[in-house]
Design a protein around this motif. Structure first.
Motif, mmCIF file in Angstrom:
data_model
loop_
_atom_site.group_PDB
_atom_site.id
_atom_site.type_symbol
_atom_site.label_atom_id
_atom_site.label_comp_id
_atom_site.label_asym_id
_atom_site.label_seq_id
_atom_site.Cartn_x
_atom_site.Cartn_y
_atom_site.Cartn_z
ATOM 1 N N ILE A 151 45.710 47.231 29.131
ATOM 2 C CA ILE A 151 46.479 48.501 30.162
ATOM 3 C C ILE A 151 44.133 48.682 30.745
ATOM 4 C CG2 ILE A 151 47.011 50.707 30.824
ATOM 5 C CD1 ILE A 151 49.327 50.140 29.380
ATOM 6 N N GLY A 152 43.910 49.202 29.911
ATOM 7 C CA GLY A 152 42.313 50.024 29.952
ATOM 8 C C GLY A 152 41.851 49.202 30.968
ATOM 9 N N LEU A 153 41.607 47.648 31.070
ATOM 10 C CA LEU A 153 40.751 46.885 31.212
ATOM 11 C C LEU A 153 41.355 46.344 32.516
ATOM 12 C CD1 LEU A 153 39.264 44.390 28.781
ATOM 13 C CD2 LEU A 153 37.870 46.363 29.822
ATOM 14 N N CYS A 154 42.564 46.035 32.696
ATOM 15 C CA CYS A 154 43.248 46.193 33.581
ATOM 16 C C CYS A 154 43.190 46.825 34.999
ATOM 17 C CB CYS A 154 44.764 45.873 34.200
ATOM 18 S SG CYS A 154 44.854 44.306 33.166
ATOM 19 N N VAL A 155 43.438 47.998 34.578
ATOM 20 C CA VAL A 155 42.917 49.570 35.937
ATOM 21 C C VAL A 155 41.504 49.251 36.179
ATOM 22 C CG1 VAL A 155 42.256 51.886 35.585
ATOM 23 C CG2 VAL A 155 44.755 51.374 34.856
ATOM 24 N N LEU A 156 39.781 49.208 35.401
ATOM 25 C CA LEU A 156 39.103 49.232 35.412
ATOM 26 C C LEU A 156 39.372 48.055 35.964
ATOM 27 C CD1 LEU A 156 36.031 49.368 34.769
ATOM 28 C CD2 LEU A 156 36.168 48.240 32.588
ATOM 29 N N ALA A 157 39.459 46.708 36.008
ATOM 30 C CA ALA A 157 38.990 45.886 37.101
ATOM 31 C C ALA A 157 39.764 45.971 38.457
ATOM 32 C CB ALA A 157 39.780 43.975 36.543
ATOM 33 N N PHE A 158 40.634 46.643 38.413
ATOM 34 C CA PHE A 158 41.214 46.991 39.892
ATOM 35 C C PHE A 158 41.215 47.512 40.478
ATOM 36 C CE2 PHE A 158 44.874 43.628 38.658
ATOM 37 C CZ PHE A 158 45.743 43.791 39.444
ATOM 38 N N TRP A 159 40.235 48.927 39.804
ATOM 39 C CA TRP A 159 39.464 50.097 39.821
ATOM 40 C C TRP A 159 37.436 49.515 41.211
ATOM 41 C CZ3 TRP A 159 40.261 55.649 40.835
ATOM 42 C CH2 TRP A 159 39.476 55.766 41.180
ATOM 43 N N ILE A 160 37.397 48.458 40.433
ATOM 44 C CA ILE A 160 36.521 48.211 40.640
ATOM 45 C C ILE A 160 36.270 47.076 41.651
ATOM 46 C CG2 ILE A 160 34.111 46.380 40.722
ATOM 47 C CD1 ILE A 160 34.492 47.241 37.490
ATOM 48 N N ALA A 161 37.246 46.176 41.803
ATOM 49 C CA ALA A 161 37.819 45.302 43.102
ATOM 50 C C ALA A 161 38.678 45.984 44.434
ATOM 51 C CB ALA A 161 39.186 43.766 42.191
ATOM 52 N N TYR A 162 39.052 47.602 44.336
ATOM 53 C CA TYR A 162 39.750 47.334 44.981
ATOM 54 C C TYR A 162 39.628 49.421 45.332
ATOM 55 C CZ TYR A 162 43.382 44.247 45.562
ATOM 56 O OH TYR A 162 44.120 42.913 45.887
ATOM 57 N N GLY A 163 38.334 49.338 44.780
ATOM 58 C CA GLY A 163 37.934 50.546 44.951
ATOM 59 C C GLY A 163 37.236 51.264 46.243
ATOM 60 N N HIS A 164 36.295 49.902 46.294
ATOM 61 C CA HIS A 164 35.587 49.673 47.812
ATOM 62 C C HIS A 164 35.438 48.435 47.631
ATOM 63 C CE1 HIS A 164 32.597 50.517 50.877
ATOM 64 N NE2 HIS A 164 31.973 49.523 50.617
ATOM 65 N N ARG A 165 36.151 47.732 48.621
ATOM 66 C CA ARG A 165 36.243 46.350 48.768
ATOM 67 C C ARG A 165 35.464 45.226 49.871
ATOM 68 N NH1 ARG A 165 40.205 43.248 46.346
ATOM 69 N NH2 ARG A 165 40.994 42.219 48.202
ATOM 70 N N THR A 166 34.134 44.237 48.993
ATOM 71 C CA THR A 166 33.671 43.914 49.089
ATOM 72 C C THR A 166 33.582 42.661 48.239
ATOM 73 O OG1 THR A 166 31.541 44.631 47.516
ATOM 74 C CG2 THR A 166 32.250 46.251 49.785
ATOM 75 N N ASN A 167 32.676 41.391 48.473
ATOM 76 C CA ASN A 167 32.216 40.476 47.689
ATOM 77 C C ASN A 167 31.239 40.897 46.153
ATOM 78 O OD1 ASN A 167 33.609 39.870 49.991
ATOM 79 N ND2 ASN A 167 31.713 38.059 50.475
ATOM 80 N N ARG A 168 31.178 41.904 46.079
ATOM 81 C CA ARG A 168 30.218 41.742 45.085
ATOM 82 C C ARG A 168 31.187 42.466 44.621
ATOM 83 N NH1 ARG A 168 27.436 46.444 43.065
ATOM 84 N NH2 ARG A 168 26.020 46.075 41.705
ATOM 85 N N THR A 169 32.164 44.000 44.605
ATOM 86 C CA THR A 169 32.877 44.213 43.803
ATOM 87 C C THR A 169 33.536 43.452 43.471
ATOM 88 O OG1 THR A 169 34.478 44.947 45.547
ATOM 89 C CG2 THR A 169 32.600 46.429 44.515
ATOM 90 N N ILE A 170 35.044 42.561 44.096
ATOM 91 C CA ILE A 170 35.300 41.565 44.283
ATOM 92 C C ILE A 170 35.220 40.543 42.818
ATOM 93 C CG2 ILE A 170 36.936 39.331 44.847
ATOM 94 C CD1 ILE A 170 37.330 40.841 47.769
ATOM 95 N N LEU A 171 34.033 39.894 42.546
ATOM 96 C CA LEU A 171 33.254 39.030 41.647
ATOM 97 C C LEU A 171 33.635 40.240 40.355
ATOM 98 C CD1 LEU A 171 30.524 37.642 43.730
ATOM 99 C CD2 LEU A 171 32.528 36.508 43.193
ATOM 100 N N LEU A 172 32.672 41.215 40.174
ATOM 101 C CA LEU A 172 32.571 42.428 39.292
ATOM 102 C C LEU A 172 34.520 42.222 38.688
ATOM 103 C CD1 LEU A 172 29.671 44.357 40.376
ATOM 104 C CD2 LEU A 172 29.808 42.998 38.263
ATOM 105 N N GLY A 173 35.362 42.772 39.828
ATOM 106 C CA GLY A 173 36.403 43.318 39.262
ATOM 107 C C GLY A 173 36.738 41.545 38.523
ATOM 108 N N THR A 174 36.513 40.468 39.015
ATOM 109 C CA THR A 174 37.185 39.177 38.535
ATOM 110 C C THR A 174 36.823 39.175 37.233
ATOM 111 O OG1 THR A 174 37.190 37.954 40.727
ATOM 112 C CG2 THR A 174 36.771 36.393 38.694
#
Length: 379
Positions: A151-174
């Motif tokens: 739960i913790g890592l998935c929240v972090l992944a989606f916070w990074i990928a969806y907090g501010h949608r850029t190519n860089r954050t999508i890759l970090l969320g991946t």
């Protein structure tokens, strides 16, 4: 009851992690720029992304299980194995629907990430229940720790990928998503013991490791193929939509003076896949929609690529009022203002037009500015 000794194949462990990484990249990339698309296309993209992410969780788990070595022969229940895959896909799909059809607040992002974390856990433990001729015995620390990590890592992944949608954050969320999937599996396995089970309780037909391997290989190739398909969008720069001579003229007029009067400002919008310009005098209000905005006229709701911050920068000097962090209204088009204690809203003439809320901190200022308009204020 003797506990079985287990070991892992290093190659298959590495391949499981690669599949999780590719699935995360594919799923999160498929949901880029969905605010620009019609509802049907959004639903299709979310469905494909759910299959990629949920199926990637399933494929990672069973590739790692193929690399699990035990001193006994064991099989899988095909029906339970299928249920584990569908559970992951449905839960991930629910999280994506929440992210793309609800207002994307920090709370919504956290809830969506938690749902995906639960999806990983559900998939893992349902998949483990499909083992035949051996049985998994779980420890409380293993279950608790893997659940917190999921739960913790998935929240972090989606916070990074969806907090501010850029190519860089999508890759970090991946990367965070892949780490979450792999960590949950191996932490859970580390806290699990296996014992031989002489009898088989059949829920569905039995499936050998060889049959499972064929299914996992096929699905992995599908994920890798989809990954190549979406990766092209990162390499090809987006091309601007063709603009007619009238639109180009309007654009030049927009840039000619600053600040621009409200009656002359041209707002770039999209309608049925075409780029159009809407005069600000025809706009009733603008509403934030993720990292974009929706522009409301008397008869239409149009997509605009401006974020709410850009819309504020352009429209406030032109006479618009920001009534809420997500709403900017054209005061000349407000039919009336309603106040009920510490709440307020601006109403507009037109069928099915929603009101624009007024936040408590702006209530007095907005009421004072609208009071000068005849018939606009109703306390």
């Amino acid at each position: 009851m003797d506990v079985l000794d287990i070991s892992h194949s290093g190659f298959l462990t590495a391949m499981a992690c690669v599949v999780a990484l590719v699935a995360g990249f594919t799923g999160l990339s498929l949901t880029r720029d969905l605010a620009k698309k019609p509802v049907f296309q959004k639903k299709v993209a979310i469905t494909l992304a759910a299959v990629a992410l949920g199926g990637g969780i399933w494929a990672m788990h069973f590739i790692a299980m193929l690399g699990l070595k035990m001193p006994i022969l064991f099989y899988y229940d095909a029906a339970i194995t299928l249920v584990s895959a569908l559970s992951a896909i449905l839960l991930v799909g629910a999280a994506l629907l929440l992210l793309h059809f609800a207002e994307r607040t920090p709370w919504v992002i956290c809830v969506a990430g938690a749902i995906v974390g639960v999806g990983i856990l559900v998939m893992h433990y349902i998949g483990m229940a499909g083992l035949e001729l051996c049985r998994a015995i779980y420890t409380v620390p293993g279950v608790v720790f893997s659940s917190l990590v999921a739960i913790g890592l998935c929240v972090l992944a989606f916070w990074i990928a969806y907090g501010h949608r850029t190519n860089r954050t999508i890759l970090l969320g991946t990367v965070c998503f892949a780490v979450a999937v792999c960590s949950v599996h191996f932490l859970a396995i580390a806290g699990t013991n296996f014992v031989a089970e002489p009898s088989v309780t059949e829920f569905g037909p039995s499936m050998s490791n060889e049959t499972l391997a064929l299914g996992v290989i096929f699905f992995s190739f599908v994920i890798f193929g989809a990954s190549l398909w979406v990766s092209v969008t990162y390499l090809v720069p987006p091309t601007a939509a063709p603009i007619s001579g009238t639109e180009a003229e309007a654009g030049r007029a927009t840039a000619a003076a600053s600040p621009i009067p409200a009656t002359d400002l041209q707002i770039p919008c999209e309608s049925e896949g075409k780029k159009i310009f809407v005069r600000s005098r025809d706009v009733l209000f603008v509403r934030a929609d993720g990292h974009y905005t929706q522009v409301y006229t008397q008869t239409e709701r149009l997509f605009c690529a401006w974020p709410i911050t850009e819309a504020s920068k352009r429209l406030l000097p032109a006479g618009f009022l920001q009534t809420h962090r997500s709403y900017i209204v054209n005061p000349s088009r407000v039919a009336r203002f309603e106040r009920n204690r510490d709440k307020g809203r601006c109403l507009f003439d037109g069928a099915d037009l929603p009101p624009a809320p007024v936040s408590r901190s702006k209530l007095k200022a907005i009421q004072d500015k609208l009071a000068s308009q005849v018939g606009a204020v109703r306390a």
